[in-house]
Write an enzyme that holds these catalytic residues in place. Structure first.
Site, PDB file in Angstrom:
ATOM      1  N   ARG A  42       0.824  -1.221   0.000  1.00 35.31           N
ATOM      2  CA  ARG A  42       0.000   0.000   0.000  1.00 35.31           C
ATOM      3  C   ARG A  42       0.854   1.265   0.000  1.00 35.31           C
ATOM      4  O   ARG A  42       0.501   2.252   0.642  1.00 35.31           O
ATOM      5  CB  ARG A  42      -0.957   0.025   1.200  1.00 35.31           C
ATOM      6  N   ARG A  46      -3.659   6.775   0.287  1.00 34.61           N
ATOM      7  CA  ARG A  46      -4.092   8.018   0.915  1.00 34.61           C
ATOM      8  C   ARG A  46      -3.058   8.707   1.764  1.00 34.61           C
ATOM      9  O   ARG A  46      -3.224   9.879   2.097  1.00 34.61           O
ATOM     10  CB  ARG A  46      -5.355   7.758   1.748  1.00 34.61           C
ATOM     11  N   ARG A  55      -6.112  11.259  -7.534  1.00 36.74           N
ATOM     12  CA  ARG A  55      -7.115  10.199  -7.520  1.00 36.74           C
ATOM     13  C   ARG A  55      -8.533  10.724  -7.736  1.00 36.74           C
ATOM     14  O   ARG A  55      -9.349  10.107  -8.407  1.00 36.74           O
ATOM     15  CB  ARG A  55      -6.969   9.449  -6.189  1.00 36.74           C
ATOM     16  N   ASP A  91      -6.591  -3.556  -7.398  1.00 36.58           N
ATOM     17  CA  ASP A  91      -7.160  -4.102  -6.164  1.00 36.58           C
ATOM     18  C   ASP A  91      -7.423  -5.583  -6.350  1.00 36.58           C
ATOM     19  O   ASP A  91      -7.607  -6.052  -7.475  1.00 36.58           O
ATOM     20  CB  ASP A  91      -8.456  -3.373  -5.785  1.00 36.58           C
ATOM     21  N   TYR A 166     -14.482 -12.084   0.835  1.00 36.05           N
ATOM     22  CA  TYR A 166     -15.293 -10.898   0.496  1.00 36.05           C
ATOM     23  C   TYR A 166     -16.589 -11.302  -0.197  1.00 36.05           C
ATOM     24  O   TYR A 166     -17.652 -10.745   0.067  1.00 36.05           O
ATOM     25  CB  TYR A 166     -14.497  -9.927  -0.389  1.00 36.05           C
TER      26      TYR A 166
HETATM   27  O1  CP3 Z   1       0.430   0.502  -3.082  1.00 35.79           O
HETATM   28  C1  CP3 Z   1      -0.454  -0.392  -3.156  1.00 35.79           C
HETATM   29  O2  CP3 Z   1      -0.317  -1.493  -2.562  1.00 35.79           O
HETATM   30  C2  CP3 Z   1      -1.632  -0.088  -3.994  1.00 35.79           C
HETATM   31  C3  CP3 Z   1      -2.304  -1.170  -4.698  1.00 35.79           C
HETATM   32  C4  CP3 Z   1      -3.295  -1.942  -3.859  1.00 35.79           C
HETATM   33  C5  CP3 Z   1      -4.586  -1.490  -3.458  1.00 35.79           C
HETATM   34  N1  CP3 Z   1      -5.238  -2.538  -2.898  1.00 35.79           N
HETATM   35  C6  CP3 Z   1      -5.143  -0.147  -3.687  1.00 35.79           C
HETATM   36  C7  CP3 Z   1      -6.212   0.326  -2.776  1.00 35.79           C
HETATM   37  C8  CP3 Z   1      -3.163  -3.266  -3.446  1.00 35.79           C
HETATM   38  C9  CP3 Z   1      -1.954  -4.174  -3.587  1.00 35.79           C
HETATM   39  C10 CP3 Z   1      -4.398  -3.628  -2.851  1.00 35.79           C
HETATM   40  C11 CP3 Z   1      -4.667  -4.987  -2.370  1.00 35.79           C
HETATM   41  C12 CP3 Z   1      -5.824  -5.203  -1.475  1.00 35.79           C
HETATM   42  N2  CP3 Z   1      -7.093  -4.729  -1.583  1.00 35.79           N
HETATM   43  C13 CP3 Z   1      -5.780  -6.072  -0.377  1.00 35.79           C
HETATM   44  C14 CP3 Z   1      -4.578  -6.863   0.030  1.00 35.79           C
HETATM   45  C15 CP3 Z   1      -3.616  -6.015   0.768  1.00 35.79           C
HETATM   46  C16 CP3 Z   1      -3.954  -5.816   2.211  1.00 35.79           C
HETATM   47  O3  CP3 Z   1      -3.983  -4.640   2.616  1.00 35.79           O
HETATM   48  O4  CP3 Z   1      -4.133  -6.805   2.914  1.00 35.79           O
HETATM   49  C17 CP3 Z   1      -7.044  -6.074   0.215  1.00 35.79           C
HETATM   50  C18 CP3 Z   1      -7.455  -6.832   1.449  1.00 35.79           C
HETATM   51  C19 CP3 Z   1      -7.865  -5.217  -0.570  1.00 35.79           C
HETATM   52  C20 CP3 Z   1      -9.300  -4.889  -0.352  1.00 35.79           C
HETATM   53  C21 CP3 Z   1      -9.427  -3.425  -0.062  1.00 35.79           C
HETATM   54  N3  CP3 Z   1      -9.458  -2.451  -1.037  1.00 35.79           N
HETATM   55  C22 CP3 Z   1      -9.449  -2.784   1.194  1.00 35.79           C
HETATM   56  C23 CP3 Z   1      -9.434  -3.478   2.532  1.00 35.79           C
HETATM   57  C24 CP3 Z   1      -9.472  -1.394   0.951  1.00 35.79           C
HETATM   58  C25 CP3 Z   1      -9.381  -0.270   1.956  1.00 35.79           C
HETATM   59  C26 CP3 Z   1     -10.670   0.409   2.241  1.00 35.79           C
HETATM   60  C27 CP3 Z   1     -10.423   1.762   2.832  1.00 35.79           C
HETATM   61  O5  CP3 Z   1     -10.844   2.738   2.193  1.00 35.79           O
HETATM   62  O6  CP3 Z   1      -9.806   1.852   3.896  1.00 35.79           O
HETATM   63  C28 CP3 Z   1      -9.490  -1.212  -0.443  1.00 35.79           C
HETATM   64  C29 CP3 Z   1      -9.476   0.074  -1.165  1.00 35.79           C
HETATM   65  C30 CP3 Z   1      -8.152   0.462  -1.667  1.00 35.79           C
HETATM   66  N4  CP3 Z   1      -7.388  -0.317  -2.474  1.00 35.79           N
HETATM   67  C31 CP3 Z   1      -7.476   1.670  -1.424  1.00 35.79           C
HETATM   68  C32 CP3 Z   1      -6.261   1.599  -2.126  1.00 35.79           C
HETATM   69  C33 CP3 Z   1      -5.179   2.653  -2.250  1.00 35.79           C
HETATM   70  C34 CP3 Z   1      -8.035   2.815  -0.543  1.00 35.79           C
HETATM   71  C35 CP3 Z   1      -7.939   4.170  -1.095  1.00 35.79           C
HETATM   72  C36 CP3 Z   1      -8.986   4.707  -2.042  1.00 35.79           C
HETATM   73  O7  CP3 Z   1     -10.160   4.318  -2.067  1.00 35.79           O
HETATM   74  O8  CP3 Z   1      -8.537   5.619  -2.783  1.00 35.79           O
END
Ligand code: CP3
Length: 372
Positions: A42, A46, A55, A91, A166
């Site tokens: 990640r 943000r 974004r 994602d 999920y």
């Molecule tokens: O730098 C990076 O790693 C970016 C690429 C990335 C994202 N999601 C972007 C993202 C990666 C590798 C992921 C994988 C991902 N997505 C996982 C596995 C990694 C982990 O943290 O265990 C999981 C469980 C997800 C599912 C998911 N997507 C979650 C739990 C969230 C967060 C929700 C929140 O808003 O707190 C997301 C949304 C998400 N994916 C964001 C980002 C940068 C949040 C920011 C946004 O909406 O702009």
């Protein structure tokens, strides 16, 4: 959509093995390195003001479908921190969303499924992924990045267990009760669902590797919720198949398997076949090395929350991680889970500097010194 295949054929071929000398790739292979390589799960997101500016509002799935934006968001942390690898901006739910399962990602919550997976009929909602048609933006963005980046690009997929969680829970979960009930009440349906999601992950990973990704990570983030015996019988066989199929189509590709809370699962995860096992912050790396054995590199494991406690705390904890990793080759520095949104990017910048300056695992001169 119709022009996707022709666009693919016009893509510039990136030679495989272009980054064989990069510290990140060498560390995955447990080879000597000039410094311990570092990247952050990640790292895009943000915590970066430039991410928030680029974004815009709306679902992250809309952002992910814009290759130019994806390329920019992937590059931002590499440019700022000087990390040794880029993680593709996407994602884990992108493939299931792209075949029309009905998944969105709600800011602050995570993936949300309108009609969760409940019965055998729902398997029909998971048709095979066709990357050139369903996720051409992934292929396009990876190709752009592979042509631009001067560090390796890590492609990724969700582990089938984590993606299934999920789909079944309908969103983030604390106790995973619905997943566990389905696994144990209908093991045949569970195996069929895992089979479909494994194939989908392989298809997605192959498309990223074909487009120029240099390594892959499987985020089985929530697998640590399982007792080892059920992880072993109901999840690990699928992870093994996933890794074996990637190895068959893309031999020698560095592969990483990561999950949170996996202390008790590490010896099993080490048998999945990946080059690297990711470790969360709960298991010190010297102990993790014992649990995964000598044939795997390790990745981790600074507690992301310690990056919120000021530089002195973060620096001491970073040094502790390096010391625990020891001098044997095969350590990739990372956090124990993703960067928290409230993290000061300045701290991560300093962590990278410190790891590059002091990280000695597998350092070339160290190995020479130790030669008899
Ligand atoms: O730098 C990076 O790693 C970016 C690429 C990335 C994202 N999601 C972007 C993202 C990666 C590798 C992921 C994988 C991902 N997505 C996982 C596995 C990694 C982990 O943290 O265990 C999981 C469980 C997800 C599912 C998911 N997507 C979650 C739990 C969230 C967060 C929700 C929140 O808003 O707190 C997301 C949304 C998400 N994916 C964001 C980002 C940068 C949040 C920011 C946004 O909406 O702009």
């Amino acid at each position: 959509m119709a022009d996707a295949p022709s666009r693919a054929s016009q893509r510039v071929a990136i030679p495989a093995g272009r980054f064989d000398d990069a510290p990140f790739i060498r560390a995955c292979r447990r080879q000597s390195v000039p410094h311990v390589p570092v990247w952050f799960m990640r790292q895009a997101g943000r915590s970066l003001p430039e991410y928030r500016a680029a974004r815009g509002p709306g679902s992250i799935l809309d952002a992910i479908a814009q290759p130019d934006l994806v390329a920019e968001l992937t590059l931002q942390p590499v440019d700022r921190y000087g990390t040794d690898a880029a993680i593709f901006f996407s994602d884990i739910v992108v493939p299931v969303a792209a075949v029309g399962f009905g998944v969105d990602v709600t800011p602050g919550t995570g993936p949300v499924v309108a009609q969760p997976f409940r019965s055998r009929d729902d398997l029909r909602r998971l048709r095979p992924l066709e990357p050139e048609i369903d996720t051409p933006y992934v292929v396009e963005a990876v190709s752009q990045l592979a042509a631009t980046l001067d560090v390796p690009l890590i492609g990724f997929a969700g582990g089938p267990f984590t993606v299934a969680s999920y789909l079944i829970e309908g969103g983030p979960s604390k106790n995973f009760t619905k997943v566990k009930s389905l696994m144990h009440s209908d093991p045949k349906l569970w195996a069929d669902l895992m089979g479909v999601l494994t194939t989908m992950a392989v298809t997605s990973l192959r498309s990223q590797l074909d487009a120029g990704a240099s390594a892959i990570q499987v985020f089985d983030s929530w697998a640590g919720i399982l007792a080892p015996q059920y992880y072993e019988s109901m999840v690990l066989p699928f992870t093994k198949r996933l890794v074996a199929e990637v190895e068959t189509s893309h031999p020698g590709t560095p592969t990483i398997l990561f999950g949170v809370g996996t202390g008790e699962l590490l010896p099993l995860m080490a048998t999945a076949g990946t080059s690297v096992v990711g470790i969360d912050w709960r298991v010190p790396l010297d102990e993790a090395r014992l649990r995964v054995g000598p044939d795997r590199a390790i990745q981790g494991n600074l507690d992301p929350a310690l990056c919120l406690a000021g530089w002195d705390v973060a620096a001491e904890a970073t040094r502790e991680v390096l010391a625990r990793a020891g001098r044997a080759p095969g350590h990739i520095f990372n956090l124990g889970h993703g960067v928290l949104p409230e993290t000061d990017p300045g701290i991560l910048e300093q962590v990278v500097e410190l790891v590059h300056a002091e990280g000695r695992a597998g350092v070339e001169e160290t190995i020479q010194e130790e030669r008899p």
